[in-house]
Design a protein around this motif. Structure first.
Motif, mmCIF file in Angstrom:
data_model
loop_
_atom_site.group_PDB
_atom_site.id
_atom_site.type_symbol
_atom_site.label_atom_id
_atom_site.label_comp_id
_atom_site.label_asym_id
_atom_site.label_seq_id
_atom_site.Cartn_x
_atom_site.Cartn_y
_atom_site.Cartn_z
ATOM 1 N N MET A 1 0.847 -1.194 0.000
ATOM 2 C CA MET A 1 0.000 0.000 0.000
ATOM 3 C C MET A 1 0.887 1.251 0.000
ATOM 4 S SD MET A 1 -3.192 1.008 0.297
ATOM 5 C CE MET A 1 -4.084 2.523 0.634
ATOM 6 N N ALA A 2 0.564 2.211 -0.831
ATOM 7 C CA ALA A 2 1.304 3.477 -0.849
ATOM 8 C C ALA A 2 0.345 4.601 -1.205
ATOM 9 C CB ALA A 2 2.434 3.412 -1.860
ATOM 10 N N ALA A 252 14.779 0.290 11.777
ATOM 11 C CA ALA A 252 14.010 -0.949 11.622
ATOM 12 C C ALA A 252 12.763 -0.936 12.491
ATOM 13 C CB ALA A 252 14.889 -2.157 11.967
ATOM 14 N N ILE A 253 12.872 -0.382 13.694
ATOM 15 C CA ILE A 253 11.725 -0.327 14.592
ATOM 16 C C ILE A 253 10.697 0.701 14.119
ATOM 17 C CG2 ILE A 253 11.001 0.382 16.917
ATOM 18 C CD1 ILE A 253 13.662 -0.966 17.893
ATOM 19 N N LYS A 254 11.164 1.876 13.724
ATOM 20 C CA LYS A 254 10.234 2.954 13.367
ATOM 21 C C LYS A 254 9.655 2.824 11.957
ATOM 22 C CE LYS A 254 11.963 6.639 16.373
ATOM 23 N NZ LYS A 254 12.593 7.978 16.412
ATOM 24 N N ILE A 255 10.441 2.269 11.016
ATOM 25 C CA ILE A 255 10.015 2.240 9.613
ATOM 26 C C ILE A 255 9.930 0.807 9.091
ATOM 27 C CG2 ILE A 255 10.620 2.993 7.260
ATOM 28 C CD1 ILE A 255 11.935 5.486 8.829
ATOM 29 N N VAL A 271 10.205 -1.878 -0.506
ATOM 30 C CA VAL A 271 9.054 -2.533 0.107
ATOM 31 C C VAL A 271 8.818 -3.811 -0.689
ATOM 32 C CG1 VAL A 271 6.620 -2.353 0.744
ATOM 33 C CG2 VAL A 271 8.094 -0.336 0.880
ATOM 34 N N PRO A 272 9.211 -4.967 -0.135
ATOM 35 C CA PRO A 272 9.206 -6.214 -0.900
ATOM 36 C C PRO A 272 7.862 -6.519 -1.564
ATOM 37 C CG PRO A 272 10.386 -6.513 1.156
ATOM 38 C CD PRO A 272 9.771 -5.155 1.210
ATOM 39 N N HIS A 305 1.522 1.508 6.719
ATOM 40 C CA HIS A 305 1.822 0.246 7.384
ATOM 41 C C HIS A 305 2.604 -0.708 6.501
ATOM 42 C CE1 HIS A 305 -1.010 1.765 10.335
ATOM 43 N NE2 HIS A 305 -1.910 1.872 9.395
ATOM 44 N N PHE A 306 3.742 -0.239 5.926
ATOM 45 C CA PHE A 306 4.487 -1.134 5.033
ATOM 46 C C PHE A 306 5.703 -1.783 5.693
ATOM 47 C CE2 PHE A 306 6.065 3.112 3.045
ATOM 48 C CZ PHE A 306 7.115 3.233 3.949
ATOM 49 N N SER A 307 5.802 -1.759 7.022
ATOM 50 C CA SER A 307 6.893 -2.449 7.703
ATOM 51 C C SER A 307 6.863 -3.937 7.373
ATOM 52 C CB SER A 307 6.773 -2.268 9.223
ATOM 53 O OG SER A 307 7.720 -3.103 9.876
#
Length: 309
Positions: A1-2, A252-255, A271-272, A305-307
């Protein structure tokens, strides 16, 4: 999602720009010190080849440390992981990217990972080619393929500026040569490495390269496999663990996406299975990362929410 629209993306860039005043450009490399603190641009290139962008995405910048990921992919293809990781480790470091201390205290005496300067120099030294020119041409051709842009070249003035001031990098090379981590002539390696760091492109080119990694090495533009899936996976893992210098854990935690930054203010995000991100914002935080770029990625990650975690 973007983002669904460029207007939406532009509003996030506008919000992220508020923090650029708190950073500084990389003036320790004289040619990079001429950049504007207020610049911030982003391109998002999806695997279906649609693109969204905001800011002055046509403005070119040099890759600097982002090039470390691309050289690593090429060298892994040249030699295979087993040979490469005999000379370079796989572990993150809490030290700055240009620190020399771990070379002396770590046993065996090899760089901890390919994303710090010592590791990147060792990787570039492994690019195959009979001559300096052949090695450079192979690297540049590979980068052009990844971005699907034959016009990509390097900025000669920045390469020269870095070559003339790279005393700490030279010191690392001489130290590593003692342990046979570096095999080739140091001055030739420094010329190759500074040209590598000075490869120049704009945000859309960088987003397209990110999209190749997002597609596990397949080019969304040509449908050619440019990087074997396993090598793309290794590179993305290094981006997660070491890609944002000694701020990689917090990032890594924030993004929570594979990303690599450079002191010119570039950030390549992956974003895989979805898209690549190319950002340019030359105002840097104290760790050497684009302050506006990280803020923009935080806003995007929070909203979409792309983590990967």
């Amino acid at each position: 999602m973007a983002c669904k629209t460029e207007k939406e993306l532009m509003s996030l860039v506008k919000e992220a720009k508020k923090v650029t005043q708190y950073g500084e450009v990389a003036s320790y490399i004289p040619a990079l010190g001429k950049a504007s603190v207020n610049d911030l641009s982003v391109a998002i290139f999806k695997l279906d080849q649609t693109c969204l962008s905001a800011g002055n995405v046509e403005k070119k910048f040099t890759l600097q440390s982002i090039s470390k990921v691309l050289a690593l992919a090429l060298v892994l293809m040249d030699h295979g992981p087993e040979v490469v990781f005999e000379k370079v480790g796989m572990e993150p470091t809490g030290d700055p990217y240009n620190s020399i201390i771990k070379l002396e205290t770590h046993k065996p005496s090899k760089p901890l990972n390919p994303m710090i300067n010592a590791g990147a120099l060792a990787v570039t030294d492994m690019i195959k080619g009979r001559t300096h020119k052949e090695r450079w041409n192979r690297l540049l051709a590979f980068v052009r393929k990844l971005a699907d842009n034959e016009e990509i070249s390097y900025c000669q003035s920045i390469a020269e500026s870095e070559f003339e001031t790279a005393w700490l990098n030279r010191s690392m090379c001489y130290y590593m040569k003692q342990y046979h981590v570096i095999e080739n002539d140091i001055e030739e390696l420094m010329e190759l490495y500074t040209k590598q760091c000075s490869i120049e492109m704009h945000s859309l080119d960088l987003a397209k390269i990110g999209a190749v990694f997002a597609a596990d090495g397949l080019s969304p533009m040509t449908q050619d496999v440019l990087i074997p899936r396993e090598i793309a996976r290794i590179c993305k893992t290094f981006m997660v663990t070491c890609g944002m210098y000694n701020a990689s854990g917090e990032f890594a935690i924030k993004i929570g996406i594979p990303a690599k930054s450079g002191v010119s203010g570039g950030i390549m995000g992956v974003v895989p299975n979805q898209f690549g991100i190319g950002i340019f914002g030359p105002s840097l935080d104290e760790k050497g990362n684009s302050i506006g770029g990280i803020k923009l990625l935080e806003l995007l990650a929070e909203k979409y929410h792309f983590s990967i975690f």
